[in-house]
Write an enzyme that holds these catalytic residues in place. Structure first.
Site, PDB file in Angstrom:
ATOM      1  N   CYS A 153      32.144  38.962  37.035  1.00 41.81           N
ATOM      2  CA  CYS A 153      32.979  40.092  37.440  1.00 41.81           C
ATOM      3  C   CYS A 153      34.078  40.372  36.417  1.00 41.81           C
ATOM      4  O   CYS A 153      34.540  41.501  36.286  1.00 41.81           O
ATOM      5  CB  CYS A 153      33.553  39.886  38.835  1.00 41.81           C
ATOM      6  SG  CYS A 153      34.525  38.401  39.041  1.00 41.81           S
ATOM      7  N   VAL A 157      34.938  44.052  35.233  1.00 43.48           N
ATOM      8  CA  VAL A 157      36.232  44.695  35.479  1.00 43.48           C
ATOM      9  C   VAL A 157      36.791  45.296  34.190  1.00 43.48           C
ATOM     10  O   VAL A 157      37.325  46.402  34.182  1.00 43.48           O
ATOM     11  CB  VAL A 157      37.247  43.711  36.120  1.00 43.48           C
ATOM     12  CG1 VAL A 157      38.639  44.324  36.185  1.00 43.48           C
ATOM     13  CG2 VAL A 157      36.788  43.319  37.513  1.00 43.48           C
TER      14      VAL A 157
END
Lengths: 513, 499
Positions: A153, A157
């Site tokens: 992630c 991001v």
């Protein structure tokens, strides 16, 4: 002194010795500042009520004991099903340590994957350098045939562009110009591990199929298993059935050998998996069949772009689900289902008939991945059992609708409730307020077994606290037999346990059941 | 029971050269600094120093090499905070981190899980795309309210940040402050995003700092102190380690007023500054808070080692000395009391384990702390290294490792596999990711993070289990079944070529 060299006590009995019991009681009393026992008991009782259940099910933000993992785990599992393929996960390195541990704890097998080890500077400047250096190192050290890139992630991001980065790395000579580096963006904050699986398999197909012409090879079939902790047993069983039928097939993604290497003195970092040449050739297949619909939604859509016929199943386990799968294979391939398979089917039915009295009317709570829950609910109903709670933390509204349809089609499904998006703390309330005879799920269910006394049958990934179950199939008629036996064992063990008190309950301690 | 032996320095040097030759130049240059062979100590007179284990450490891992390391979140939630039993630890961010670390460290505790204790549960904010886009502070507020509603007996909450939190600019400190006031409870925001630092290690430090900033001095702590009050710091009660240690400390007359953080309650942490001495086991993960307590509250701290009888004995004496003759005398009695157990265990297992060679690759304190426990059983350590050690760890390793011991820092899977394959030790002690590759080679293995689901290994009671476990790993008949009788040898071609 509790310990002795003759009889060495493990942690369980050791800490029940008087010295330790006293020590722990005094620790609690003098140093822990605990709540009064009565308050704890009251709160414990309160959590068993309908009132607590309503608050529990009304939660909007907090998730407690979910039954799902994140996308990149699915991607790493998917990549493990291709010939000499190393998973390269772009982002923070701790994630990769977690995926590897998680898979190893279930399969009791090595699990290899690398990380691009991004840290704070990469968070600011992006992880291009990590990709360039990382691919070069992986290629040099681990001699892969393919490197499958997915993302944590962190990389998602900050918006790292995998395609661009990989091409950059190629230009800089990290890997040879023609070396295969398929990729998939796998944000952990979207969907679950089943979606990561889908994205990675699709990424690999795209890498090999994009821009290619399809020459249809009539009667040939691709099979995509989906994220399956029982792949070792299941894939081998399905291949046996397909071989019996004489079907020309390719498993797209097959981790059955990778997660079941022999112990003979050699550590095989890679074993088995779909051959790269077979992935290329799979473009020409007449049809692609997915064994788990919710694991392959994007992938099958991609197959359809090439005019391949597609069909998806919900983890073909039990009688009718296996029937449908085999008939579909027969229809696409033009091969008959041989008599030997019909006999196998008959043997499963025979076993179910022999045991039906013990299964009829039993109530079940079932949780896990969406396709698995569908499959187990369906099989349970075939045995005369009644699914009461069907829960998938990663279940969608579409899954709920499909489940409702399945349950409505059988009188045994009339009391069933379907719980998409709920977690195992919600299940705890469900089991207290509307109890069942058996709970079917994975190792995490053991806390529910402890709290609610509902016997747990472990049939889904991850199974950490029992060994080797995944080496045996759940799919097909043979798999059905195994699921049946496992459930029956649980029921009989419980019956025996409840009727074995000498001179009190043992009038029912029957020798023959 | 000091064992006298030396390892083959020349062979180990050659192994290092060999593995480095397989790396691309840039990576080889970087990895070279992390690999070495223990040499004779140059620090003549440095007490207890027997060798130099000089490698570079606590540096970024190289991309793509398969480091074994974890992240700051693992160091904070997984190690330091996770075991605090009466608080709810929220894995704040996407679902994975909390899921993979759920119940995996075996921090034993006593309590009614889900009611007044929460260690083996996975609380997560399960971030979705909208939380990334719009921020997760609102969600965090709601989560804290829901915890209050559903788990009212929890004594506090920690917010364990996962990677996205720091990247999207959430203000978890503001949320924590606001909600702590509202609910009158301890709420601790921890900035342990996984991308911070180079390993678990920074997560330990951040978690220590969070205790300092958000737990200490937050209110009146009512507690009657005593002259023999100690905190045990850096014992996570894996398989009951802290219990097997506590029983000894109590027996010598000390009062363990707090155990950090295995089986700990928030109250034990809050009152820590009132103790007379901090006893630190895992120096790596908790030295920070000990130094802080020394500086701010004047509490001295002392390292000790409860693995194996030689070290336990030394440590008990050292600890007792701090408190004077009364305690010293009791310590001697305790040592004498357990001596028959030690003798019986050593008598039983020494003949079965003597001369067996062990390679270690672990984290925290174990790469050095367990060395003497093996030597107490007649075993020898041929190689050792830390996943996330610092320079001071390697310095301390010089007190334990013999000359010629192969030293590897942040070893890659490639290096470990090659080292193990060439050295072919009788036992490897490392983690779950290393277990199965090693066993495939036909080499016995014990997980030395989780005690391979056994334990405790601390204390005298734990030593008996440790000895038994090493024996059952090494002397199981399965290792002799690897070769099919119709096949002459299964030594891989690669190894034959190398020999």
């Amino acid at each position: 002194m509790p310990q002795s060299a003759e009889k060495i006590l493990d942690h369980a009995p050791l800490f029940r010795e008087p010295e330790y019991r006293q020590m722990l009681a005094e620790k609690k009393l003098n140093f822990e500042c605990p709540h009064a026992e009565q308050i704890v008991t009251e709160q414990g009782e309160h959590t068993k009520t309908w009132e607590y259940r309503e608050k529990n099910l009304a939660r909007e933000a907090l998730v407690v004991n979910p039954a799902k993992a994140c996308q990149p785990l699915g991607a790493v599992f998917a990549a493990a099903g291709f010939e000499r393929t190393m998973s390269f996960v772009h982002g923070s390195q701790g994630c990769v340590a977690y995926y590897r541990s998680h898979l190893s704890r279930h399969f009791k097998e090595p699990s290899s994957a690398v990380s691009s080890s991004m840290t704070e500077d990469a968070a600011v400047f992006g992880g291009l350098k990590n990709m360039v250096d990382g691919l070069a190192n992986t290629y040099a050290l681990y001699d892969p045939k393919m490197i499958a890139v997915s993302t944590t992630c962190m990389a998602e991001v900050i918006g790292d562009d995998l395609h661009g980065f990989i091409e950059n790395a190629r230009t800089e000579g990290s890997v040879p110009p023609e070396f295969d580096v398929p990729f998939a963006h796998t944000p952990a904050f979207v969907g679950s591990h089943v979606d990561g699986y889908d994205s990675m398999v699709k990424g690999i197909l795209e890498h090999f199929w994009k821009g290619k012409e399809r020459t249809k090879a009539a009667g040939t079939i691709n099979i995509i298993p989906g994220f399956d902790g029982f792949c070792v047993g299941n894939n081998r069983e399905l291949k046996r059935l397909l071989n019996l039928m004489g079907v020309s097939y390719t498993f797209i993604q097959d981790a059955s050998d990778q997660f079941d290497t022999p112990s003979d003195g050699e550590f095989r970092m890679y074993d088995g998996g779909t051959k790269i040449k077979d992935v290329r050739a799979a473009l020409n297949a007449e049809a692609t069949l997915s064994l788990q619909h919710y694991n392959t939604r994007k992938t099958l859509e991609y197959c359809r772009e090439f005019e391949q016929a597609t069909a998806s199943f919900h983890y073909p386990l039990g009688v009718k689900a296996t029937d449908e799968f085999l008939m579909k294979v027969s229809e696409v391939s033009g091969r008959e289902i041989p008599e030997t398979i019909r006999l196998e089917r008959g043997r499963l039915i025979d076993a179910m008939a022999d045991s039906q009295s013990w299964l009829h009317g039993k109530k079940y709570a079932i949780y896990g991945d969406p396709d698995f829950v569908y499959a187990v609910a369906r099989f349970v109903m075939e045995t005369g059992g009644e699914p009461i709670h069907c829960l998938a933390t990663n279940g969608t509204p579409a899954w709920k609708a499909e489940m409702k349809e399945l349950l409505a089609a059988s009188p045994f499904g009339k009391d069933a409730q379907v719980w998409p998006g709920k977690d195992l703390w919600a299940m705890r309330s469900l089991l207290f307020t509307e109890p069942v005879d058996l709970l079917i799920g994975n190792s995490y269910g053991k806390y529910l077994e402890r709290d609610t006394g509902t016997p747990l049958v472990r049939l889904m990934f991850p199974i950490f606290d029992r060994h080797h179950h995944h080496r045996f199939p759940l799919m097909g008629y043979q798999g059905g037999l195994r699921v049946l036996t496992t459930i029956l064992d649980k029921i009989f063990d419980k019956l025996d346990r409840e009727s074995m008190q000498l001179g009190v309950t043992d009038y029912s301690y029957d020798l023959t059941r | 029971m000091s064992l006298d032996y030396e390892n083959d320095s020349a062979f180990h040097e050659e192994l290092i050269t060999q593995v480095l030759s397989q790396y691309p130049n840039k990576a080889a240059k970087r990895r070279q600094k992390h690999l070495s062979v223990a040499t004779d100590s140059e620090e003549v007179g440095e007490e207890g120093q027997i060798s130099e284990c000089d490698v570079k450490s606590n540096i970024k891992s190289i991309p793509g090499v398969m480091t074994i390391r974890g992240c700051a979140y693992a160091g904070s939630k997984g190690v330091v905070w996770g075991p605090v039993k009466d608080m709810v630890h929220v894995s704040h961010g996407p679902v994975g981190c909390g899921q993979y670390s759920w119940s995996q460290r075996r921090n034993y505790y006593v309590g009614t899980t889900g009611i007044d204790t929460f260690v083996t549960m996975q609380f997560t904010s399960d971030f979705q795309e909208k939380d990334i886009v719009f921020g997760g502070d609102g969600k965090l507020e709601k989560i804290i309210d829901e915890i209050e509603e559903l788990f009212p007996l929890s004594k506090g909450i920690t917010v364990q940040s996962e990677c996205p939190i720091g990247l999207i600019g959430d203000d978890i400190e503001a949320v924590s402050r606001k909600k702590a006031k509202e609910h009158e409870k301890t709420i601790v925001p921890v900035r342990c995003e996984g991308f911070r630092g180079v390993s678990q290690s920074l997560g330990h430090h951040i978690a220590n700092d969070a205790i300092r900033d958000w737990v200490f001095d937050k209110g009146e702590v009512e507690f009657e102190t005593g002259a023999y009050d100690v905190n045990v710091v850096g014992d996570y009660n894996i398989g009951g380690d802290a219990w097997a240690s506590r029983i000894l400390l109590e027996e010598i007359g000390l009062r363990v007023v707090g155990n950090w953080s295995g089986d700990a309650t928030l109250a034990e942490m809050e009152r820590a500054p009132k103790a007379k001495l901090n006893l630190i086991h895992c120096y790596r993960s908790m030295n920070y808070i000990c130094r802080h307590m020394e500086e701010k509250y004047g509490i001295p701290w002392m390292e000790y080692n409860f693995f194996g009888p030689s070290q336990i004995e030394d440590s008990l004496r050292k600890i007792a000395k701090h408190f004077g003759p009364t305690i010293e005398e009791r310590a001697e009695r305790v040592i004498a009391k357990y001596q028959p157990l030690v003798d019986a265990v050593v008598d039983k297992y020494w003949p079965r384990l003597q001369g067996k060679r062990v390679m270690l690759y672990v984290g925290g304190l174990r790469p050095r702390h367990v060395i003497t426990a093996y030597e107490d059983l007649g075993m020898q350590i041929v190689g050792t290294g830390y996943e996330f050690g610092h320079n001071d760890d390697y310095q301390r390793t010089g007190h334990y490792a013999k000359k010629g011991t192969l030293i590897y820092d942040d070893a890659t899977s490639y290096e470990l596999d090659k080292f193990i394959e060439r050295i072919r030790p009788d036992l490897v002690g490392s983690g779950i990711k290393e277990k199965y590759p090693v066993q495939k080679m036909g080499i016995p293995f014990r997980q030395m993070h989780s005690w391979d689901y056994s334990g405790p290994y601390h204390g005298y009671d734990g030593f008996a289990i440790f000895a038994r476990d090493m024996d059952l790993a090494i002397n199981n008949p399965v290792w002799d079944l690897y070769d099919a009788p119709w096949k002459k040898t299964t030594v891989p071609a690669e190894r034959l070529a190398a020999e």
